[in-house]
Design an enzyme around this catalytic site. Structure first.
Site, mmCIF file in Angstrom:
data_model
loop_
_atom_site.group_PDB
_atom_site.id
_atom_site.type_symbol
_atom_site.label_atom_id
_atom_site.label_comp_id
_atom_site.label_asym_id
_atom_site.label_seq_id
_atom_site.Cartn_x
_atom_site.Cartn_y
_atom_site.Cartn_z
ATOM 1 N N SER A 23 0.844 -1.227 0.069
ATOM 2 C CA SER A 23 -0.059 0.022 0.091
ATOM 3 C C SER A 23 0.892 1.209 0.019
ATOM 4 C CB SER A 23 -1.074 -0.009 1.008
ATOM 5 O OG SER A 23 -0.151 -0.168 2.507
ATOM 6 N N THR A 155 -39.674 26.762 -9.730
ATOM 7 C CA THR A 155 -40.109 25.401 -9.254
ATOM 8 C C THR A 155 -40.358 24.546 -10.490
ATOM 9 O OG1 THR A 155 -42.476 25.786 -9.100
ATOM 10 C CG2 THR A 155 -41.012 26.262 -7.028
ATOM 11 N N HIS A 156 -39.983 23.287 -10.521
ATOM 12 C CA HIS A 156 -40.300 22.406 -11.526
ATOM 13 C C HIS A 156 -39.399 22.951 -12.709
ATOM 14 C CE1 HIS A 156 -43.389 20.495 -9.270
ATOM 15 N NE2 HIS A 156 -43.624 21.781 -8.917
ATOM 16 N N SER A 277 -14.712 25.666 -27.876
ATOM 17 C CA SER A 277 -14.618 24.307 -28.669
ATOM 18 C C SER A 277 -13.667 24.032 -29.530
ATOM 19 C CB SER A 277 -16.053 24.215 -29.341
ATOM 20 O OG SER A 277 -16.086 23.368 -30.139
ATOM 21 N N LYS A 283 -18.358 28.816 -29.112
ATOM 22 C CA LYS A 283 -18.751 28.362 -28.046
ATOM 23 C C LYS A 283 -17.917 28.778 -26.307
ATOM 24 C CE LYS A 283 -21.658 24.900 -27.785
ATOM 25 N NZ LYS A 283 -20.896 23.672 -27.442
ATOM 26 N N GLU A 290 -19.197 21.971 -14.939
ATOM 27 C CA GLU A 290 -19.631 20.417 -15.601
ATOM 28 C C GLU A 290 -18.748 19.374 -14.747
ATOM 29 O OE1 GLU A 290 -21.143 20.389 -19.819
ATOM 30 O OE2 GLU A 290 -19.691 21.968 -19.604
ATOM 31 N N TYR A 317 -9.080 -6.047 12.819
ATOM 32 C CA TYR A 317 -8.582 -5.828 11.735
ATOM 33 C C TYR A 317 -8.729 -6.934 10.562
ATOM 34 C CZ TYR A 317 -5.322 -4.220 8.237
ATOM 35 O OH TYR A 317 -4.741 -3.699 6.794
ATOM 36 N N GLN A 322 -7.352 -2.019 4.067
ATOM 37 C CA GLN A 322 -6.568 -1.045 3.570
ATOM 38 C C GLN A 322 -7.095 -0.375 2.287
ATOM 39 O OE1 GLN A 322 -2.220 -2.603 3.159
ATOM 40 N NE2 GLN A 322 -2.835 -2.925 0.966
HETATM 41 N N1 ARG Z 1 -1.238 -1.263 5.288
HETATM 42 C C1 ARG Z 1 -2.048 -1.564 6.212
HETATM 43 C C2 ARG Z 1 -3.275 -0.950 5.978
HETATM 44 O O1 ARG Z 1 -3.262 0.224 5.402
HETATM 45 C C3 ARG Z 1 -1.601 -1.404 7.561
HETATM 46 C C4 ARG Z 1 -2.045 -2.258 8.597
HETATM 47 C C5 ARG Z 1 -1.398 -3.833 8.352
HETATM 48 N N2 ARG Z 1 -1.885 -4.567 9.254
HETATM 49 C C6 ARG Z 1 -1.914 -5.969 9.286
HETATM 50 N N3 ARG Z 1 -2.006 -6.612 10.353
HETATM 51 N N4 ARG Z 1 -1.515 -6.287 8.132
HETATM 52 O O2 ARG Z 1 -4.219 -1.398 6.346
#
Ligand code: ARG
Length: 464
Positions: A23, A155-156, A277, A283, A290, A317, A322
């Site tokens: 990550s 309205t509408h 454009s 344009k 947008e 966890y 992640q």
């Molecule tokens: N990169 C992990 C996350 O963003 C950090 C926590 C990782 N914890 C674990 N037990 N593998 O969630």
């Protein structure tokens, strides 16, 4: 790179799996928060006698130097590292040796990442709030500038009643002031420290969680270690707030797009916030508005992605979590980018009051006032409403407007009509007399402007 957790493994992680698992590409943006959290953790370990003074000092110098080097670009992220937490810890050990290996005592990446995200989002929420305040200021200035510009209210998407452009703009100011409140509320609930929850169950080391919480600017600690490491409700809440902000911006964008079209021509956007454009020379496209409207869907998507990722997860966890980061980072970036162009786009926009007025003069938007006139002379509203409707039908047939119908035409319906009807249904008079609290009348607009100004002043004061 050897994994820190390699102890119980005989084989290295497959390359593709390693990339998939990593990550650091996105969580590297939290390096400042990660280092700050580690500094506080080390200080606490020392204070509680878990870490020696010498080791704590080495850790502090090491982390400070890593921070400085990352800030100035002298140190680059190692994208082979699993995540930002592993990278910084490994770099620390590279720099200070064994002391670096002691930092992770009484801590887990699970509480580490949770504390990092909270600090990161707290900072970003403050940034978004500052941008929102600039936007409110820009909209307020336009509302003051065009407080007396008559336009049809809709309205509408049908012309409904005459209003001032200031009233329409102040509606957005009110929405954005509530968005500021929502941001503040979300931060209030988010600002508790999970650090010290460790992997999920707390720790047997004599740590002091209140101390790290106060060093890191939290209002207190998460009361349950499992909750501390496994909930991301604060991310979802902030994304929900961002979604509401985007919804407001998107409605405003939609109006800007309509108003700047040749069909309306109520406003003209500045050249610096429009595009041309490649084929049609005439344009002038409201691309910024947008794009903001388009990016709203993207932020809703981030919220939905996060909620969906969380909904089936057993405590505590799970690696699924992640996935929280890319959603929140994308939403943070998107909301900030949108607000950054939106405020100056409003600031530089010009209204075309003559066109607004022209539109207000057709469409029978004073038909309610014709009925109100009769009510004023004693007729029940429903009967008056019917007569006004018949008069509108007559106007449509004769291709004229209520102000131009001769008195005889009025009197054919009711002899309560007199010459004063023309003054009563004059478009300006119609807007002006709607001075009920919150209405479009000029007195009411003044009150609203004062309210928004006081709101901004209080915000500025709180910052000082
Ligand atoms: N990169 C992990 C996350 O963003 C950090 C926590 C990782 N914890 C674990 N037990 N593998 O969630």
């Amino acid at each position: 790179m050897d994994k820190m957790w390699a102890g119980r493994f005989q084989k290295a992680l497959d390359k593709e799996a390693d990339d998939f698992n990593s990550s650091i590409h996105f969580d590297c943006r939290m390096y400042r928060q990660d280092i700050r959290g580690s500094l506080a953790h080390a200080k606490m370990l020392e204070k509680c006698g878990i870490l020696s003074q010498e080791d704590a000092a080495l850790i502090q110098t090491g982390l400070d130097s890593i921070l400085a080097d990352l800030d100035c670009g002298a140190l680059a992220f190692d994208f082979d590292a699993e995540d930002i937490h592993m990278f910084i810890e490994a770099e620390l050990t590279k720099r200070i040796g064994d002391a670096g290996k002691r930092l992770h005592t009484a801590r887990s990446r699970n509480d580490q990442v949770a504390v990092d995200i909270r600090m990161y989002l707290r900072d970003e929420a403050a940034g978004v709030k500052a941008l929102l305040l600039s936007l409110i200021e820009a909209v307020l200035h336009k509302a003051e500038e065009y407080a007396g510009a008559i336009m049809p209210g809709y309205t509408h998407l049908q012309r409904a009643q005459p209003i001032y452009f200031g009233q329409q703009l102040l509606a957005y100011c009110m929405m954005f002031t509530r968005d500021v409140g929502r941001l503040e509320d979300a931060v209030k609930r988010m600002n508790y420290s999970p650090l010290g929850s460790c992997a999920l169950a707390g720790t047997s080391y004599p740590i002091n969680r209140e101390y790290t919480a106060s060093l890191l600017g939290f209002d207190g600690i998460c009361m349950n270690s499992i909750d501390g490491v496994s909930d991301r409700d604060f991310c979802a809440e902030l994304l929900a707030v961002f979604s509401v902000i985007m919804m407001h911006l998107s409605r405003f964008s939609e109006e800007i797009i309509l108003w700047s079209s040749f069909e309306f021509r109520f406003i003209e956007l500045d050249d610096s916030y429009t595009t041309g454009s490649s084929i049609m020379p005439q344009k002038k496209n409201p691309d910024m508005a947008e794009l903001v409207r388009g990016k709203t869907g993207r932020v809703y998507g981030d919220l939905t992605a996060l909620l969906t990722a969380l909904k089936g997860l057993p405590l505590a966890y799970n690696k699924d979590m992640q996935e929280d980061k890319e959603a929140i980072f994308d939403a943070v970036d998107t909301v900030k980018k949108c607000l950054r162009v939106f405020a100056p786009m409003i600031d530089t926009m010009k209204a075309l009051p003559a066109n607004m007025k022209k539109a207000a003069q057709t469409g029978f938007i004073n038909a309610t006032d014709v009925a109100d006139y009769l009510v004023g002379k004693g007729m029940p509203f429903r009967a008056a409403y019917k007569i006004s409707g018949q008069l509108v039908a007559e106007c449509i047939e004769k291709d004229t407007v209520l102000e131009a119908l001769p008195l005889e035409a009025y009197r054919a319906h009711s002899d309560l009509f007199d010459t004063d009807v023309y003054g009563f249904i004059n478009i300006e008079a119609c807007a002006e007399k709607r001075n009920s609290a919150g209405g479009t009348g000029k007195e009411s607009i003044k009150t609203q402007i004062a309210y928004v100004k006081a709101f901004l002043d209080a915000q500025k004061e709180a910052l000082e």
